[in-house]
Design an enzyme around this catalytic site. Structure first.
Site, short mmCIF file in Angstrom:
data_model
loop_
_atom_site.label_atom_id
_atom_site.label_comp_id
_atom_site.label_asym_id
_atom_site.label_seq_id
_atom_site.Cartn_x
_atom_site.Cartn_y
_atom_site.Cartn_z
N CYS A 180 0.97 -1.13 0.02
CA CYS A 180 0.01 -0.04 0.15
C CYS A 180 0.85 1.30 -0.02
O CYS A 180 1.45 1.56 -1.18
CB CYS A 180 -1.04 -0.07 1.32
SG CYS A 180 -2.63 0.80 0.73
N LEU A 181 1.11 2.08 1.04
CA LEU A 181 1.82 3.03 1.13
C LEU A 181 3.27 2.85 0.72
O LEU A 181 3.88 3.47 -0.05
CB LEU A 181 1.81 3.89 2.59
CG LEU A 181 2.63 5.23 2.60
CD1 LEU A 181 1.85 6.20 1.68
CD2 LEU A 181 2.72 5.70 4.19
N GLN A 238 3.24 2.77 -3.01
CA GLN A 238 3.19 4.25 -3.59
C GLN A 238 4.61 4.88 -3.31
O GLN A 238 5.23 5.46 -4.27
CB GLN A 238 2.18 5.02 -2.74
CG GLN A 238 0.79 4.26 -2.92
CD GLN A 238 -0.03 5.16 -2.24
OE1 GLN A 238 0.14 5.83 -1.39
NE2 GLN A 238 -1.45 4.70 -2.25
N HIS A 293 -3.42 -5.16 0.28
CA HIS A 293 -2.99 -5.81 1.54
C HIS A 293 -3.15 -7.32 1.58
O HIS A 293 -4.16 -7.86 2.00
CB HIS A 293 -3.69 -5.25 2.91
CG HIS A 293 -3.85 -4.04 2.89
ND1 HIS A 293 -2.75 -3.32 4.02
CD2 HIS A 293 -4.36 -2.88 2.48
CE1 HIS A 293 -2.78 -1.84 3.94
NE2 HIS A 293 -3.71 -1.62 3.05
N GLU A 305 -1.53 -9.29 3.53
CA GLU A 305 -1.27 -9.78 4.80
C GLU A 305 -2.74 -9.89 5.58
O GLU A 305 -2.91 -10.96 6.30
CB GLU A 305 -0.66 -8.59 5.72
CG GLU A 305 -1.37 -7.48 6.07
CD GLU A 305 -1.40 -6.36 4.95
OE1 GLU A 305 -1.00 -6.57 4.01
OE2 GLU A 305 -1.32 -5.17 5.40
N1 GLN Z 1 -2.27 6.58 2.57
C1 GLN Z 1 -2.04 6.04 1.57
C2 GLN Z 1 -3.32 5.99 0.85
O1 GLN Z 1 -4.44 6.63 1.38
C3 GLN Z 1 -1.74 4.53 1.60
C4 GLN Z 1 -2.82 3.61 2.61
C5 GLN Z 1 -2.24 2.46 3.37
O2 GLN Z 1 -1.06 2.25 3.30
N2 GLN Z 1 -3.21 1.47 3.92
O3 GLN Z 1 -3.47 5.75 -0.43
#
Ligand code: GLN
Length: 536
Positions: free
Chosen positions: A383-384, A387, A509, A511
């Site tokens: 996720c983050l 990114q 995710h 996990e």
């Molecule tokens: N903050 C990022 C978003 O909202 C990633 C969210 C996360 O890692 N769950 O897209």
């Protein structure tokens, strides 16, 4: 089967005794005897769900297929039972009050005064029985959050009292307590349990079983004493000793016949077909690994390991499946810069950059990824973390020095991660992210395709921002490929790096879907890559 049986698990003396694990362990034993079981958690706080809670409060927020943001205990339920849960498996006081107040505003109560009893307790009762009424489950285990005696737990305990009266033999109560050991006198003390059971009795609830957490074995005398003072049968006093791993708890409970005591009390048949072969095999591999790897877990909530519960458990499943001990090295992303990265990562065989929100510690995540990318260290970004991998590549390979996510910098001239179209109009923070299961198509020939060995997958999401497709061509030309795409919206869900042994970022995710019976392939293959790296 005439009707669903209901088991309530309450806690006394202190919190953190492991009600979730005891509930999941009992469910595992009953399931291994062929019963269909689910577990539900009732949380006494007023938040509608834990989605807006800071992870430092209660640890990780677990997400179900149907997009519910829930208590992390639901993760344990799924990991033990290998069966998905849903919104119905987690109810908070906030949700109960919200629906009662909505009904009041609609006029459903026809001018009556709306009160805790019967209106709130009726609503709790409905929520407990929703799962039973699906017809899917023979046994529903309901874990009541908090500790008996808490003001906020009172309506729940009152509901248990009413249901015990209404359901009779189709219902039983297990009370989990602590039997402390006084080192000075070398004694186990039963008084806290006696008091806790008294307080439950004052609310009209007589427990049927006691599960006693203790550092030392209770012995026959203590069990007899507890049985005598607390009105339970001696065989129904079960000790719960500290275990090496939570996954050993079902076996410890089985050794004391917790499952048989429960089935007998519910008048359900007990036959000899208890199948724990795979479970024991998993425990054996966990206990006797043939190799080990060091994995860096980089995040900003590192002080509270529960913030990354599902990731840690996924490593345990993937480790056992590879007969490998996974040592997690906890790395706070706030403390990382170019110099410390080298020192921190020297003895690592793989790096995972964790999910998260906001700017704190974000630069450290970028440093981590640069190091893993340049040094061929296996990398998994979730996720983050995915990114951040995109942003790091944009800055250091494509040369766009201010590339960023719009979450961190709204003015960036290269918003390589941007707000999803559907998110632009969102104002409320609670329950409004892209949540739950979404489909993803995998590109043939990609690394990720060799991980899943399938063309299409479904994984759970929890985010607002997303890869900006305007830049896709440039990324792919330079070697960061989009290897998983959402077929409905065209969103990039997976990126992977060419000319690197194992570098994967996923917007979802994985996990949340790893279980004992089904370790997640992404974690299994990531650990496999880390083993290869450690041996090279
Ligand atoms: N903050 C990022 C978003 O909202 C990633 C969210 C996360 O890692 N769950 O897209």
């Amino acid at each position: 089967m005439s009707s669903t049986k209901y088991i309530f698990v309450t806690g006394g003396v202190t919190s953190s005794l492991g009600k979730g694990i005891v509930s999941a362990s009992l469910a595992t034993l009953l399931q291994s005897r062929g019963y269909s079981v689910t577990i539900q958690k009732l949380d006494p706080y007023i938040n509608i769900d834990p989605g807006t809670l800071n992870p430092y409060e209660h640890g990780e927020c677990f997400v179900t297929d149907d997009g519910a943001e829930t208590d992390l205990d639901l993760g344990h339920y799924e990991r033990f039972l290998n069966r998905p849960t849903s919104q119905a498996n987690n109810v908070t006081t906030g949700r109960i009050y919200q629906s009662v107040i909505d009904k009041e505003r609609r006029g459903d109560f026809l001018g009556k005064t709306v009160q805790v009893i019967p209106h709130i307790t009726d609503e709790i009762k409905n929520r407990i029985q929703i799962l039973g009424k699906t017809g899917e489950f023979e046994i529903v285990i309901t874990e009541i959050g908090g500790t008996v005696g808490d003001i906020e737990a009172l309506p729940y305990i009152e509901t248990v009292r009413q249901l015990k009266w209404e359901l009779g033999d189709d219902c039983l109560v297990i009370h989990l307590t602590l039997v402390p050991f006084l080192a000075a006198t070398g004694e186990l003390k039963t008084k806290p349990t006696q008091h806790s059971v008294k307080s439950l009795q004052e609310s009209g609830v007589q427990p049927d079983l006691l599960v006693c957490r203790s550092e030392h074995s209770l012995g026959e005398d203590i069990k007899r004493k507890l049985a005598l003072f607390c009105n339970v049968k001696k065989e129904a006093v079960i000790e719960s000793l500290d275990a090496e791993t939570i996954y050993a708890v079902p076996i410890l409970m089985r050794n004391q016949k917790l499952d048989e005591v429960v089935l007998k009390r519910l008048s359900l048949p007990i036959d000899d077909n208890l199948d724990l072969v795979n479970w024991r095999d998993f425990l054996y591999k966990l206990k006797y690994p043939k190799t080990s790897v060091n994995i860096g877990l980089v995040g900003k909530y590192i002080e509270l390991h529960d913030s990354y519960k599902s990731i840690v458990e996924s490593f345990i499943h993937a480790g056992a499946s590879n007969e490998c001990k996974v040592n997690i090295k906890w790395i706070h992303s706030e403390n990382l810069n170019e110099e410390s990265a080298e020192k921190n990562f020297r003895d690592l065989d793989g790096v995972l950059v964790a999910p998260g929100f906001g700017e704190r510690g974000f630069d450290g995540k970028l440093e981590t990824i640069k190091f893993a990318r340049e040094n061929n260290i296996p990398f998994l970004g979730i996720c983050l973390g995915m990114q951040a991998a995109v942003i790091e590549f944009a800055r250091n390979v494509l040369g766009w020095s201010d590339a960023n996510s719009m979450e961190m910098d709204k003015e960036t001239s290269h918003p390589v991660i941007s707000l999803m179209a559907e998110q632009k109009k969102v104002e409320d923070m609670g329950g409004t992210m892209r949540l739950g299961a979404c489909d993803c198509t995998l590109k043939e020939g990609s690394l990720i395709h060799s991980v899943y060995k399938r063309n299409a997958i479904s994984e759970r999401h929890r985010h607002r921002y997303e890869f900006n497709n305007e830049y896709l061509e440039k990324f792919e030309e330079a070697g960061l490929k989009a290897s998983g795409i959402n077929p409905d919206l065209g969103l990039v869900e997976i990126v992977e790096l060419e000319n690197h042994p194992w570098f994967v970022g996923v917007q979802f995710h994985p996990e949340y879907k790893s279980t004992v019976a089904n370790p997640h392939p992404l974690f299994v293959k990531f650990i496999e890559a880390a083993i290869r790296y450690s041996q090279s």
